[in-house]
Design an enzyme around this catalytic site. Structure first.
Site, mmCIF file in Angstrom:
data_model
loop_
_atom_site.group_PDB
_atom_site.id
_atom_site.type_symbol
_atom_site.label_atom_id
_atom_site.label_comp_id
_atom_site.label_asym_id
_atom_site.label_seq_id
_atom_site.Cartn_x
_atom_site.Cartn_y
_atom_site.Cartn_z
ATOM 1 N N GLU A 273 0.837 -1.205 0.000
ATOM 2 C CA GLU A 273 0.000 0.000 0.000
ATOM 3 C C GLU A 273 0.871 1.254 0.000
ATOM 4 O OE1 GLU A 273 -3.507 -1.931 2.838
ATOM 5 O OE2 GLU A 273 -1.905 -0.743 3.739
ATOM 6 N N PRO A 274 1.719 1.428 -1.004
ATOM 7 C CA PRO A 274 2.577 2.611 -1.000
ATOM 8 C C PRO A 274 1.778 3.869 -1.293
ATOM 9 C CG PRO A 274 2.828 1.447 -3.081
ATOM 10 C CD PRO A 274 1.893 0.606 -2.226
ATOM 11 N N CYS A 344 -3.763 33.594 9.861
ATOM 12 C CA CYS A 344 -3.574 34.267 11.150
ATOM 13 C C CYS A 344 -3.250 33.278 12.253
ATOM 14 C CB CYS A 344 -4.821 35.077 11.484
ATOM 15 S SG CYS A 344 -5.189 36.239 10.179
ATOM 16 N N GLU A 345 -2.081 32.680 12.180
ATOM 17 C CA GLU A 345 -1.563 31.748 13.173
ATOM 18 C C GLU A 345 -0.045 31.843 13.124
ATOM 19 O OE1 GLU A 345 -3.198 29.435 15.074
ATOM 20 O OE2 GLU A 345 -5.191 29.596 14.163
HETATM 21 C C1 LIG Z 1 -1.311 5.882 5.261
HETATM 22 C C2 LIG Z 1 -1.346 4.422 4.978
HETATM 23 C C3 LIG Z 1 -0.558 3.874 3.965
HETATM 24 C C4 LIG Z 1 0.399 4.681 3.128
HETATM 25 O O1 LIG Z 1 1.492 5.146 3.840
HETATM 26 P P1 LIG Z 1 2.713 5.863 3.069
HETATM 27 O O2 LIG Z 1 3.647 6.189 4.150
HETATM 28 O O3 LIG Z 1 2.182 7.046 2.378
HETATM 29 O O4 LIG Z 1 3.269 4.847 2.110
HETATM 30 C C5 LIG Z 1 -0.686 2.530 3.710
HETATM 31 N N1 LIG Z 1 -1.523 1.743 4.433
HETATM 32 C C6 LIG Z 1 -2.295 2.244 5.419
HETATM 33 C C7 LIG Z 1 -3.197 1.331 6.142
HETATM 34 C C8 LIG Z 1 -2.225 3.591 5.733
HETATM 35 O O5 LIG Z 1 -2.981 4.068 6.721
#
Ligand SMILES: *Cc1c(COP(=O)(O)O)cnc(C)c1O
Length: 420
Positions: A273-274, A344-345
């Protein structure tokens, strides 16, 4: 960051001068390189070509429909974390059988939507959620495919806000409790346990946390199989880091070299899941200098992008490189300045004490490495319309999201009659 380069003294994205886009669409805008996105996707996928795998792009990093479609066209799946992301993914044409759904707080409504869509699996994060998914599936007369998200308890050595695989984290099921959770899930009538999910953190710049996590997960796969649970998918999550400043994270190929020996004979389909590693350095946020300001103790560059456009510096104290769009002379003096926005922070900054060459009103700057967790974290704070998004393809560019208008800011709001 090879997709953004100086040619003839002007910063370009691929072949398009950023100045040209700024003149035609205004500032600030996010700019993404098509070639950069494609190249990084391919590098990741090719690195793991020798094992059965599916890449589910983590769309929370950048969920623009055009970018989703680009990855879908390359055969990718999508990792979603909400019903809204499911909606976007389906709208972009994602194959539901390539969608995985993570997140610690899925509502019954979101679970039902995903079941109806026929997603590949839920990455379930707790015992209570196992019961809710089972229950909703039963009501709909369906069987929910699930992976349990386990927490391998490895230290990813990253920023504490983005470490997710530690014992004390809110994510996943503790490793010690995983076996019991799988046994419970196996007994549910409306669930099919198909895999194990893990995601240990983000912006990880070494191979070793991934290797440690995989080792622990392989042991778990074997234990589960010994108990008669057919584990078909092992999801190793995302988290590979990028270079913001001087980090040198492994290339996907190097990560693969470290992981493949333990992957090859496991007899599962691997899911990755990149997010950040694919889109982060393929994007920049381009902004125009409004004012310069010299306070007694500090010099400021006030630009037209702010924390509502790019939250990472304020939120994580993150470093984002700032490149002047007009290439500075090599021997121009560098003076430390704070690059700040109009919000404005005091926490509204894009860079602190950053040595930059002389810049003045009207000059353009590019905030680099802004392709991931940039636009997706943007808000309308201070009633600022969100920026435009641009996709550059060679010598052309496409507006893939219009700059918001004032009408967009108040959409959905009503003043009740008694106030009229
Ligand atoms: C955010 C997330 C990712 C992606 O993370 P990166 O650091 O952007 O690669 C993958 N899997 C899950 C479950 C996430 O919450």
């Amino acid at each position: 960051m090879g997709d953004f380069i100086y040619r003839e003294g002007r910063l370009h994205c691929e072949e398009v001068p950023l100045e040209r886009i700024a003149e035609e669409v205004g500032t600030p805008f996010y700019c993404y390189s098509h070639a950069g996105l494609v190249r990084r996707w391919r590098a990741f996928s090719e690195a793991f070509a020798s094992v059965d795998h599916l890449i589910c792009y983590a769309m929370k990093a950048n969920s623009n429909l055009a970018i989703l479609k680009l990855f879908i066209n390359m055969g990718g799946g999508v990792d979603i974390v909400s019903g809204g992301e499911l909606h976007r993914a389906l709208l972009a044409g994602a194959d539901p059988s390539r969608i995985v759904f993570a997140g610690v707080g899925k509502s019954r409504g979101e679970i039902a939507e995903a079941l109806r869509a026929g997603i590949l699996m839920f990455n379930v994060e707790s015992l209570q959620e196992i019961e809710v998914v089972n229950n909703v599936a039963g009501e709909l007369g369906r069987t929910a495919p699930v992976a349990l998200r386990v927490n391998p308890d490895v230290d990813p050595a990253t920023h504490p806000y983005i470490a997710t695989g530690l014992r004390e984290s809110k994510f996943g099921i503790a490793f010690a409790e995983a076996l019991e959770a799988f046994r419970r899930a196996k007994e549910m009538d409306h669930l099919e346990v198909v895999g194990i999910h893990s995601h240990i953190g983000s912006q990880i710049t070494q191979e070793s946390p991934f290797v440690d996590a995989l080792e622990r997960l392989v042991v778990l796969v074997e234990k589960l199989r010994a108990e008669g649970l057919a584990i078909r998918y092992l999801n190793l999550g995302g988290g590979l880091g990028i270079t913001y400043k001087d980090e040198s994270p492994p290339e996907p190929r190097q990560l693969a070299e470290a992981l493949l020996p333990a992957m090859e004979d496991l007899g599962v389909t691997f899911i990755f899941e990149p997010g950040r590693t694919i889109v982060g350095n393929a994007g920049a946020l381009v902004s125009r200098v409004l004012y310069t300001k010299a306070q007694p103790e500090k010099a400021f560059l006030v630009v037209d992008a702010a924390m509502n456009d790019l939250a990472r510096p304020s939120l994580y104290d993150a470093y984002q490189a700032i490149w002047p769009v007009a290439e500075p002379d090599a021997d121009a003096p560098r003076v430390p300045v704070d690059v700040v926005g109009p919000v404005c922070e005091s926490g509204d900054f894009l860079a602190k004490d950053r040595p930059l060459p002389p810049l003045g009103p009207g000059d353009l700057v590019a905030v680099m490495s802004a392709g991931a967790y940039g636009f997706t974290m943007a808000s309308n704070y201070n009633s600022r319309p969100r920026a435009a998004e641009i996709l550059v393809v060679g010598s052309d560019y496409h507006v893939i999201r219009q700059r918001e208008r004032y009408e967009d800011l108040v959409r959905g709001e009503t003043v009740p009659d008694f106030l009229r």
